[in-house]
Design an enzyme around this catalytic site. Structure first.
Site, short mmCIF file in Angstrom:
data_model
loop_
_atom_site.label_atom_id
_atom_site.label_comp_id
_atom_site.label_asym_id
_atom_site.label_seq_id
_atom_site.Cartn_x
_atom_site.Cartn_y
_atom_site.Cartn_z
N GLY A 9 0.84 -1.20 0.00
CA GLY A 9 0.00 0.00 0.00
C GLY A 9 0.86 1.24 0.00
O GLY A 9 1.45 1.58 1.03
N MET A 13 -0.25 6.99 3.73
CA MET A 13 0.19 6.37 4.99
C MET A 13 1.33 5.38 4.75
O MET A 13 2.33 5.39 5.46
CB MET A 13 -0.99 5.67 5.67
N GLY A 14 1.15 4.52 3.74
CA GLY A 14 2.16 3.49 3.47
C GLY A 14 3.51 4.10 3.13
O GLY A 14 4.54 3.73 3.73
N ARG A 33 -0.78 -2.50 -5.25
CA ARG A 33 -1.60 -3.15 -6.28
C ARG A 33 -1.27 -2.58 -7.66
O ARG A 33 -0.97 -3.33 -8.59
CB ARG A 33 -3.09 -2.94 -5.99
N THR A 34 -1.32 -1.28 -7.81
CA THR A 34 -0.93 -0.66 -9.08
C THR A 34 0.59 -0.61 -9.08
O THR A 34 1.21 0.22 -8.40
CB THR A 34 -1.54 0.76 -9.20
N SER A 128 -2.46 6.20 14.10
CA SER A 128 -3.03 7.56 14.02
C SER A 128 -1.92 8.58 13.89
O SER A 128 -0.80 8.38 14.35
CB SER A 128 -3.84 7.87 15.28
N GLY A 129 -2.27 9.68 13.26
CA GLY A 129 -1.31 10.78 13.14
C GLY A 129 -1.27 11.34 11.73
O GLY A 129 -0.54 12.29 11.47
N LYS A 183 -8.24 2.18 18.79
CA LYS A 183 -8.11 3.18 17.72
C LYS A 183 -9.46 3.80 17.39
O LYS A 183 -9.57 5.01 17.15
CB LYS A 183 -7.49 2.52 16.47
N HIS A 186 -10.29 6.25 20.02
CA HIS A 186 -9.44 7.42 19.74
C HIS A 186 -10.12 8.32 18.70
O HIS A 186 -10.22 9.53 18.86
CB HIS A 186 -8.06 6.96 19.25
N ASN A 187 -10.58 7.71 17.62
CA ASN A 187 -11.22 8.51 16.56
C ASN A 187 -12.51 9.16 17.06
O ASN A 187 -12.80 10.30 16.71
CB ASN A 187 -11.53 7.64 15.34
N GLU A 190 -11.59 12.06 19.02
CA GLU A 190 -11.18 13.10 18.05
C GLU A 190 -12.42 13.85 17.53
O GLU A 190 -12.42 15.08 17.46
CB GLU A 190 -10.44 12.39 16.91
N TYR A 191 -13.47 13.12 17.18
CA TYR A 191 -14.72 13.76 16.74
C TYR A 191 -15.22 14.73 17.81
O TYR A 191 -15.63 15.85 17.53
CB TYR A 191 -15.83 12.71 16.53
N ARG A 445 -43.52 1.99 32.11
CA ARG A 445 -43.26 0.69 31.47
C ARG A 445 -44.16 -0.40 32.07
O ARG A 445 -44.66 -1.28 31.38
CB ARG A 445 -41.78 0.30 31.63
#
Ligand code: NBP
Length: 482
Positions: A9, A13-14, A33-34, A128-129, A183, A186-187, A190-191, A445
């Site tokens: 990849g 990131m990769g 891949r490509t 992350s980062g 993770k 973490h996200n 972040e939101y 109820r």
């Protein structure tokens, strides 16, 4: 000499992780891949390095030292499963596959088990980062098959960000999908952090009538307080950024927020586990509301929507707003750690909460000084259920409470939406209430569904049903539930 690790990849990131690994002295074999992107990379950013390209998966596998370590940095989801199924026939027992993408954690749990049955060790590692973190030190959250950890640890810890004390922001999280779960939270956090900052921005801009230069300066000052963090720092930069006409660029950006799903996953998991993750969930809904631009415009006209200017001393309001933001942020992290604790117990992951905070201390988007205090809180008391009960955080909440109430009440009075700051204070008010109106809810109820209730004057675990109308029966419900 064979390669230490293969990376599949070569997107943002990769490529950056590979360059980071190369800087730390590891020999990396790169594949994509490509295939043309392999050569583009070798002739571009990787020129002059020790990075080696592979033009097929077989070539990648042949060039690696055993047990092989292959990291996938590709689009999350099916693409990961496709690569795994192509790799497995080429690998030997005990080889290791690491997925560094944003996998949904149940996928990492499934992959850990499926691959273990084939003798392959799987690591689901949240990274992350963004681009900058990948290049110079991300936060890495690895989980999965722990037998793989001694082999991948030297590489992942070498490339990870380091705390001011020099500890790597990468450590073993737990088995199965625990790394990707952490993770995901973490996200979600972040939101929440981003939405809280946006609420403070709107309060200053539309309520207090501050200009961009003033807001830029305020956020720069806030970054030297307990709010010291990457997101506050970039907000100060963004607010001070001028376009080619010398005007604030952010003012010209369309107000509809996108999302890729990790915030939504966090909310769904909280609902599944019964954890009141109100702030993060509201931040996801805030993005949903923002996306309804045309509906908002029409309804705004229908209701003749205006925001009433806030009167009074602006400096005092700005300080009150800072305190409201800080207290809300504590609630957000407290809720996030409640979710992590519940998941840890539910999945039997034995997560370490102090170490989790440390993973996020540097390198990632939510990095902040504040996370050092969270780590201290859990090191002092690993059984801490509510972060706000830690003496350091309790004192801040108590000191900020008046300002927090003043700001959220004023926002509602003036028509400034503050879904996260208001949900945070409402959560605290509920969470600190010995008695809530749920007694009435239980009565309702039982009235319509014979769901039974417990009584304050009887021991817990004893259930009662009342024939409220005189027309119903005495049989309690056992199956029907809403
Ligand atoms: P992308 O998420 O954009 O993925 C690009 C890579 O996936 C390329 O190598 C591409 O190959 C490959 N790929 C795609 Br797209 N479809 C494929 C398919 N059908 N078969 C095989 N390969 C396919 O890259 P990224 O932004 O570098 O992110 C990588 C991972 O890291 C993702 O899971 C992402 O969620 C996560 N992440 C990203 C960030 C960030 O800031 N970007 C931060 C943290 C985590 P190709 O070149 O042949 O199209």
């Amino acid at each position: 000499m064979k390669g230490d690790i293969g990376v599949i990849g070569l997107a943002v990131m990769g490529q950056n992780l590979i360059l980071n690994m190369n800087d730390k002295g590891f020999k990396v074999i790169a594949f994509n891949r490509t295939i043309s992107k392999v050569d583009d990379f070798l002739n571009g950013a990787a020129k002059g390095t020790n990075i080696i390209g592979a033009h097929s998966l077989q070539e990648l596998v042949d060039k690696l030292e055993k047990p092989r370590k292959i990291m996938l940095m590709v689009r999350a989801g099916e693409v990961v499963d496709d690569f795994i199924s192509q790799l497995v026939p080429l690998l030997d027992k005990d080889d290791i596959i690491i997925d560094g993408g944003n996998a949904n954690f149940p996928d990492s749990t499934r992959r850990t088990h499926e691959l273990a049955e084939k003798g392959i060790r799987f690591v689901g590692a949240g990274v992350s980062g963004g681009e900058e973190g990948a290049r110079h030190g991300p936060s890495i959250m690895p989980g999965g098959n722990e037998e793989a950890w001694p082999y991948v640890k030297p590489i992942l810890q070498a490339i990870a960000a380091k705390t001011p004390e020099g500890e790597p922001c990468c450590n073993w999280v737990g088995r199965d999908g625990a790394g990707h779960f952490v993770k995901m939270v973490h996200n979600g956090i972040e939101y929440g952090d981003m939405q809280l900052i946006c609420e403070a921005y709107q309060f200053m801009k539309d309520g207090l009538g501050l200009d961009y230069q003033q807001m830029h300066e305020i956020f720069s000052i806030w970054n030297r307080t307990e709010l010291d963090s990457y997101l506050i720092e970039i907000t100060a930069d963004i607010l001070g950024f001028k376009d080619e006409n010398g005007e604030p660029l952010v003012e010209k950006i369309l107000d509809t927020a996108g999302q890729k799903g990790t915030g939504k996953w966090t909310g769904i998991n909280a609902l599944d586990l019964g954890i009141p993750l109100t702030l993060i969930t509201e931040s996801v809904f805030a993005r949903c509301v923002s996306a309804l631009k045309e509906q908002r415009t029409q309804t705004g006209k229908l209701f003749n929507k205006t925001i009433k200017p806030i009167e009074g001393n602006k400096t005092e309001w700005v300080e009150a707003l800072r305190e409201a933001l800080l207290a809300s942020k504590i609630i957000s992290y407290a809720q996030g750690f409640m979710l992590i604790r519940e998941a840890s117990e539910n999945h039997d992951w034995a997560l370490n909460y102090g170490k989790t905070a440390l993973l996020w201390r540097e390198g990632c988007i939510i990095r902040s000084a504040f996370l050092g205090n969270i780590r201290d809180a859990y090191e002092t008391n690993p059984d801490l259920v509510f972060l706000g009960a830690d003496p350091y955080f309790k004192e801040i909440i108590e000191n900020c409470l008046d300002a927090w109430r003043k700001v959220t009440a004023k926002a509602i009075e003036c028509g400034i939406p503050m879904p996260c700051m208001t949900s945070a204070i409402t959560f605290l008010d509920g969470y600190t209430s010995e008695r809530l109106p749920a007694n009435l809810l239980q009565a309702q109820r039982d009235y319509f569904g014979a769901h039974t209730y417990e009584r304050t004057d009887k021991p817990r675990g004893e259930f009662f049903h009342t024939n409220w109308t005189g027309k119903g029966g005495d049989t309690a419900s056992t199956t029907y539930d809403i």
